[in-house]
Motif scaffolding. Structure first.
Motif: not given
Length: 561
Positions: A244-245, A255-258, A316-317, A353-356
């Motif tokens: 969770l960002v 950018l953090v998710a990428r 990325f949500l 899936v990896r969720v961010v």
């Protein structure tokens, strides 16, 4: 009758069925077509079709004890019946006691394991028939189980209960039907896979174009707070943990998710993003999980959802705090069980899936207000990363300005731009409520305003009011002097005219203002909506109108009359 000795009737019905099987390309329409057409013949009491698939209900399956390995089994996907003396009907439900049959178990499972037909010529006396009362009630005289096999692959089983003796020619007819049905199923699956891949590629293409954009920002800087964030990214990137960002708008959450995706074992898979605040509420479930044709009005064909498109990669949500409350439970289930269904479909799919997730809202505050599920919050916040605001890492502004100016000038085809030390210091003195996004806009306006000149006349807004333009002396021939521009939040105040329109708010900001206004009105009136002293009278609207707005904006209220 399909298998009577009247060859003319057999020929007509048989040809019609085979022609329909050959023409159908949709798996969702093909499966019920097979069973529906079979029960149109008066001899057929029940027709069912099972397909081989991964085990997905082992914990609740009534036949789990007979399953040898609990990996793959037969899934009931289509069923149709014809009551004795009645008309044929399609079973809408496929979740009865025989919804899952282990391969090798019972007569249907034996067909799948042996790859050969199984015939029962006297079901009334067969000790292995599990519902003899139904057999007697419906006058069942025979059962045929046919394998659905194509190119050496066992696809499933077709089971038919009939009210007449099964003659040898009937078995031949059913085997031909089963073979053609298997070929049609394999073809429909191939079409479905091609369409799924086509949609995934289109979606990935759009995102790849965006990620390849030379203006895509990067995590630039060396301040202690940014280095701490980079250490967190390094620590969690190699895992599949949900991240969770958190951070203000414009701090670089995407950018953090990428970066998490790029440095993970899923880097070779897709990076799919979805802005939860940008999709219509009624289409949120379809966007996330996809839908099948006919699931709702306007669903003219199957559609791949973001979870399916992100298979093997990262989803990325963004703006997760805006996800509708009724959809939060479904997202929680996917995170917990790693499975989902398309809208209008009973088939369960695996979400690899990896969720961010990311938000600029206080999710714990949303939980306390009842607008966000606490269990979903804790499931998302396995590893939270909080991004510092730009004003908290002013040591990075010089590096950011250099990086951003290079990007902007290349994109606009302008000469390279440099800033003097005092100009950088002036930029660092600002609070930057819009963070890096605001800094980018300020610099881009500066480069555009230069318009080929060797100097740019700009001024830095102070925090007290108007700005004044100060001419800047030319720098070295290869540079353009760019003092700071005023930020967009100061443009209206600089004009100083009451006649000027106020700043334009985004739709999301407008909704937040409206929610806050409604909550204040309800608090002032003690939660009362109707009558004298109620919130409706205070706001100058009808009580029914206010109730509708409260429901639309998801503002909790205890109506009092």
């Amino acid at each position: 009758m399909l298998w009577s000795q009247r060859s003319g009737a057999v020929s007509d019905a048989f040809k019609a069925l085979l022609l329909e099987l050959a023409q159908e390309r949709s798996l969702e329409d093909l499966l019920p077509l097979v069973t529906r057409r079979l029960v149109e013949h008066e001899d057929v009491a029940l027709a069912r079709l099972w397909l081989v698939d991964d085990g997905d209900q082992c914990a609740t399956c009534p036949n789990a004890a007979a399953c040898p390995d609990r990996r793959r089994c037969l899934h009931l996907v289509a069923s149709a019946r014809r009551a004795r003396g009645g008309a044929p009907s399609v079973d809408a439900r496929v979740d009865g006691a025989f919804r899952r049959i282990p391969i090798g178990a019972f007569k249907v499972g034996a067909v799948a394991s042996g790859g050969a037909p199984v015939l029962v010529t006297d079901p009334a006396t067969d000790p292995k028939i599990r519902h003899p009362a139904w057999i007697r009630q419906e006058g069942i005289a025979g059962f045929a189980g046919l394998p659905l096999s194509c190119r050496g692959e066992m696809l499933g089983v077709l089971g038919v209960f009939v009210r007449s003796a099964i003659a040898p020619d009937a078995v031949d007819v059913l085997r031909i039907v089963a073979n053609h049905a298997a070929a049609a199923i394999a073809t429909a699956r191939a079409f479905q896979q091609v369409e799924t891949m086509r949609q995934k590629l289109l979606l990935e293409n759009q995102l790849l174009r965006r990620s390849a954009d030379p203006d895509m920002l990067e995590l630039v800087g060396h301040s202690p707070k940014l280095r701490a964030v980079l250490r967190q990214i390094t620590s969690v990137a190699g895992t599949d943990a949900t991240v969770l960002v958190l951070g203000e708008s414009g701090t670089g959450k995407e950018l953090v998710a990428r970066a998490l995706h790029k440095h993970s074992r899923r880097a070779g898979g897709p990076f799919i993003e979805i802005n939860c605040a940008a999709i219509p509420r009624e289409l949120s479930e379809s966007e996330l999980f996809g839908h099948v044709r006919g699931a709702f009005s306007g669903a003219t064909r199957d559609r791949v959802g973001r979870f399916e498109a992100a298979s093997g990669g990262t989803l990325f949500l963004d703006e997760i705090g805006e996800l509708p409350l009724e959809l939060q439970g479904k997202l929680l289930r996917v995170l917990q069980e790693q499975t989902f269904e398309r809208v209008g479909e009973v088939r369960t799919r695996v979400a690899d899936v990896r969720v961010v997730a990311a938000t600029n809202r206080n999710l714990m505050g949303e939980v306390e207000a009842g607008r966000f599920r606490a269990d979903l919050y804790y499931r998302l916040a396995v590893y939270p990363i909080t991004l510092p605001a730009l004003r908290e890492r002013k040591d990075d502004i010089a590096a950011l300005v250099t990086h951003l100016l290079g990007r902007i000038c290349r994109r606009l085809g302008r000469p390279a731009v440099e800033l003097r030390a005092e100009q950088l210091a002036a930029l660092a003195e600002r609070d930057w409520p819009g963070n890096v996004r605001q800094l980018l806009n300020v610099l881009e306006r500066a480069v555009i305003s230069a318009d080929g000149e060797s100097t740019v006349e700009l001024a830095l807004d102070d925090e007290c009011g108007d700005s004044s333009a100060t001419p800047v002396a030319p720098m070295a021939p290869a540079t353009i002097a760019v003092p700071a521009l005023e930020g967009p939040e100061r443009i209206a105040s600089r004009a100083g005219s009451a006649a000027d329109p106020p700043p334009i708010l985004r739709d999301l900001e407008m909704r937040r203002h409206e929610r806050d206004n409604l909550r204040r009105a309800l608090e002032t009136c003690g939660g009362k909506i109707y009558g004298s002293g109620g919130a409706a009278a205070l706001l100058g609207v009808k009580p029914t109108t206010l109730a509708s707005r409260l429901k639309r904006l998801r503002v909790a209220a205890h109506a009092q009359k």
